[in-house]
Design an enzyme around this catalytic site. Structure first.
Site, short mmCIF file in Angstrom:
data_model
loop_
_atom_site.label_atom_id
_atom_site.label_comp_id
_atom_site.label_asym_id
_atom_site.label_seq_id
_atom_site.Cartn_x
_atom_site.Cartn_y
_atom_site.Cartn_z
N ASN A 147 109.75 42.71 47.93
CA ASN A 147 108.38 42.27 47.62
C ASN A 147 108.30 40.76 47.37
O ASN A 147 107.25 40.25 46.99
CB ASN A 147 107.80 43.05 46.43
CG ASN A 147 108.49 42.72 45.12
OD1 ASN A 147 109.47 41.96 45.09
ND2 ASN A 147 108.00 43.27 44.03
N TYR B 267 117.44 45.33 30.08
CA TYR B 267 117.94 45.28 31.46
C TYR B 267 119.07 46.29 31.65
O TYR B 267 119.03 47.15 32.53
CB TYR B 267 118.39 43.85 31.79
CG TYR B 267 119.21 43.72 33.06
CD1 TYR B 267 118.78 44.26 34.26
CD2 TYR B 267 120.44 43.03 33.05
CE1 TYR B 267 119.53 44.13 35.43
CE2 TYR B 267 121.18 42.89 34.21
CZ TYR B 267 120.74 43.46 35.39
OH TYR B 267 121.48 43.33 36.55
N ARG C 166 132.80 35.73 30.40
CA ARG C 166 132.31 36.56 31.51
C ARG C 166 133.35 36.62 32.62
O ARG C 166 134.29 35.82 32.66
CB ARG C 166 131.01 35.96 32.10
CG ARG C 166 129.83 35.97 31.13
CD ARG C 166 129.31 37.38 30.93
NE ARG C 166 128.18 37.44 30.02
CZ ARG C 166 128.27 37.63 28.70
NH1 ARG C 166 129.45 37.75 28.13
NH2 ARG C 166 127.19 37.69 27.96
N THR D 217 125.19 47.04 36.95
CA THR D 217 125.58 45.79 36.29
C THR D 217 126.53 46.03 35.12
O THR D 217 126.48 47.09 34.48
CB THR D 217 124.31 45.08 35.76
OG1 THR D 217 124.70 44.03 34.87
CG2 THR D 217 123.40 46.03 34.99
N1 NAD Z 1 123.28 38.19 40.05
C1 NAD Z 1 124.14 38.81 39.26
O1 NAD Z 1 124.98 38.19 38.62
C2 NAD Z 1 124.10 40.32 39.14
C3 NAD Z 1 125.01 40.94 38.27
C4 NAD Z 1 124.99 42.32 38.14
C5 NAD Z 1 124.13 43.07 38.91
N2 NAD Z 1 123.24 42.47 39.74
C6 NAD Z 1 122.32 43.32 40.52
O2 NAD Z 1 122.29 42.87 41.85
C7 NAD Z 1 121.02 43.14 42.42
C8 NAD Z 1 120.52 41.90 43.15
O3 NAD Z 1 120.43 40.83 42.24
P1 NAD Z 1 120.30 39.31 42.69
O4 NAD Z 1 121.20 38.52 41.84
O5 NAD Z 1 120.41 39.19 44.15
O6 NAD Z 1 118.83 38.98 42.21
P2 NAD Z 1 117.55 38.57 43.05
O7 NAD Z 1 116.43 38.41 42.05
O8 NAD Z 1 117.85 37.40 43.90
O9 NAD Z 1 117.33 39.84 43.95
C9 NAD Z 1 116.51 40.93 43.58
C10 NAD Z 1 115.56 41.15 44.75
O10 NAD Z 1 114.75 42.29 44.49
C11 NAD Z 1 113.42 41.97 44.87
N3 NAD Z 1 112.54 42.84 44.07
C12 NAD Z 1 112.31 42.81 42.75
N4 NAD Z 1 111.45 43.78 42.42
C13 NAD Z 1 111.13 44.43 43.56
C14 NAD Z 1 110.28 45.53 43.86
N5 NAD Z 1 109.58 46.14 42.91
N6 NAD Z 1 110.18 45.94 45.14
C15 NAD Z 1 110.88 45.31 46.13
N7 NAD Z 1 111.68 44.26 45.90
C16 NAD Z 1 111.81 43.83 44.62
C17 NAD Z 1 113.26 40.50 44.53
O11 NAD Z 1 112.19 39.88 45.21
C18 NAD Z 1 114.63 39.96 44.95
O12 NAD Z 1 114.63 39.56 46.30
C19 NAD Z 1 120.14 43.64 41.29
O13 NAD Z 1 120.04 45.04 41.37
C20 NAD Z 1 120.89 43.24 40.05
O14 NAD Z 1 120.64 44.10 38.96
C21 NAD Z 1 123.21 41.11 39.88
#
Ligand code: NAD
Length: 389
Positions: free
Chosen positions: A104, A213, A292, A189
């Protein structure tokens, strides 16, 4: 060949089929000099009948080895325009999958989606949209990454986090169930663990998340497990630790410049943020700052490709993805100073609500089951790749 069904002929048939599979699904048997008989696996024969194979008369065994084509798998990547999603999408594309990305654009960016990927702008909580996506594309597997993920923000907006992370996941699971799509990779996570006395943290640790979260993701994991127990779903849950770094030349940026340490430290080194405010210096760690486990985003993407390729051994499995090594805020600043040759002014501020003191991954399980070890996750490589423009 003699009469099929005798012990001798059955053995011969099995050998021929094994050989045919090795050659890509089929082979020709010559009688004297001339090709006379074609042996095809049922899968190859069905694909040929369905018009997917190359229906020419092969002149040699080598040419038959390419007939028919392997079926291309299609993966739906939710959150595919995000930081990690953008890397996963590219790696899957490069590994020969067709990719459909749904996002989105809440934090994601349209430019993270490469050519060759079908992009659908929309919300994972929109069940009708999900139904359309599953009906319109023959999806074989889903990598569900879409989520909200800022620890501090989750303390301020706990119900939004529940809505997107739990309800959004249940909608994806329901639509998969209806469409008969069985394979899921779910992004969870390290925040599900909370404070743990045993570090590195094994997957079997009792989870006690310290922030909304982590709580919303733990509930989502339970929903995933529920669908594996009550339905046909086969799910792999990945608990990522702290993801950082960048794939060279991919044009996918880390979007977390307000909350994640490495992007902030590099912003300070560049001069686009004034100073680093450390979230507490009294954490009971060797230097007082949080510890971390930093893992390169390319290693995260690799784990997804490897899990898809490996197939499934258990209906529901959970894997940490990290290095097993702890790094403090001071360590990050020191390596960033060395890599960039710039100063990183910092000041110790108060603790951030919802933070954990030490999160370091136990990595034995993923190594044993998926043969996965990180290849890009030294702190230097992570910071160097993020620093490169
Ligand atoms: N970045 C980190 O260090 C980290 C660590 C642990 C877990 N994660 C997990 O990895 C995944 C991706 O994280 P990221 O770092 O790429 O973050 P990010 O914010 O770049 O990616 C999340 C994506 O989900 C989309 N999104 C959010 N709500 C939405 C919805 N309702 N419908 C459709 N799309 C939606 C956002 O636009 C975004 O593109 C997540 O599930 C997060 O919990 C990330």
């Amino acid at each position: 060949m003699g009469e099929i069904g005798s012990a001798m002929d059955e053995k011969l048939l099995l050998e021929l089929l094994a050989e045919a599979k090795l050659r890509g699904g089929g082979m020709i048997l010559n009688v004297g000099e001339a090709p006379e008989v074609v042996v095809l696996s049922v899968e190859a024969y069905s694909a040929l009948l369905a018009g997917k194979g190359t229906a020419h008369a092969p002149e040699s065994l080598a040419s038959l080895g390419t007939v028919p084509e392997q079926k291309t798998q299609t993966v739906l990547v939710t959150g595919g325009a995000g930081y990690i999603g953008g890397h996963v999408v590219r790696l899957l594309l490069d590994s020969g999958y067709k990719v459909v990305a749904l996002d989105n654009l809440y934090t994601g960016r349209r430019e993270h989606i490469p050519d060759g990927v079908t992009f659908i702008e929309g919300d994972v909580r929109d069940i009708n949209l999900l139904r359309d996506v599953f009906a319109g594309y023959k999806i074989d597997a889903v990598a569900h990454l879409a989520a909200l993920l800022e620890v501090g923000e989750s303390v301020e907006k706990p119900f939004e986090y529940l809505d997107v992370n739990l309800l959004g996941t249940i909608k994806v699971l329901s639509a998969m169930q209806e469409a008969g799509v069985r394979r899921l990779l779910f992004s969870s996570t390290a925040a599900v663990y909370g404070s743990q006395s045993l570090v590195p943290i094994p997957e079997l640790a009792v989870c006690e998340p310290n922030n909304p979260y982590g709580k919303s993701k733990l509930l989502a994991e339970k929903a995933v497990e529920y669908f594996t127990q009550c339905g046909e779903l086969q799910a792999t849950v990945f608990r990522y630790f702290n993801v950082a770094g960048k794939g060279a030349g991919l044009g996918v940026a880390d979007t977390h410049h307000r909350s994640h340490l490495i992007p902030i430290v590099l912003d300070v080194a560049r001069g686009s943020q004034e100073q680093l405010v450390v979230n507490g210096g009294d954490w009971g760690t060797p230097d007082g700052t949080c510890v971390r486990d930093y893992v390169h985003v390319l290693d995260i993407a690799r784990a997804h490709a490897m899990a898809l390729k490996a197939g499934v051994t258990e209906k529901f499995s959970i894997y940490n993805i990290g290095t097993g090594k702890g790094t403090s805020v001071h360590d990050v600043v020191q390596v960033a100073t060395e890599v960039t040759g710039r100063m990183v002014p910092m000041q110790v501020g108060p603790r951030r609500a919802g933070d954990d003191s030490i999160l370091v991954a136990g990595v034995d399980k993923i190594k044993k089951d998926l043969n996965f070890v990180t290849e890009h996750s030294t702190l230097e490589e992570i910071i160097r790749s993020s620093w490169a423009m």
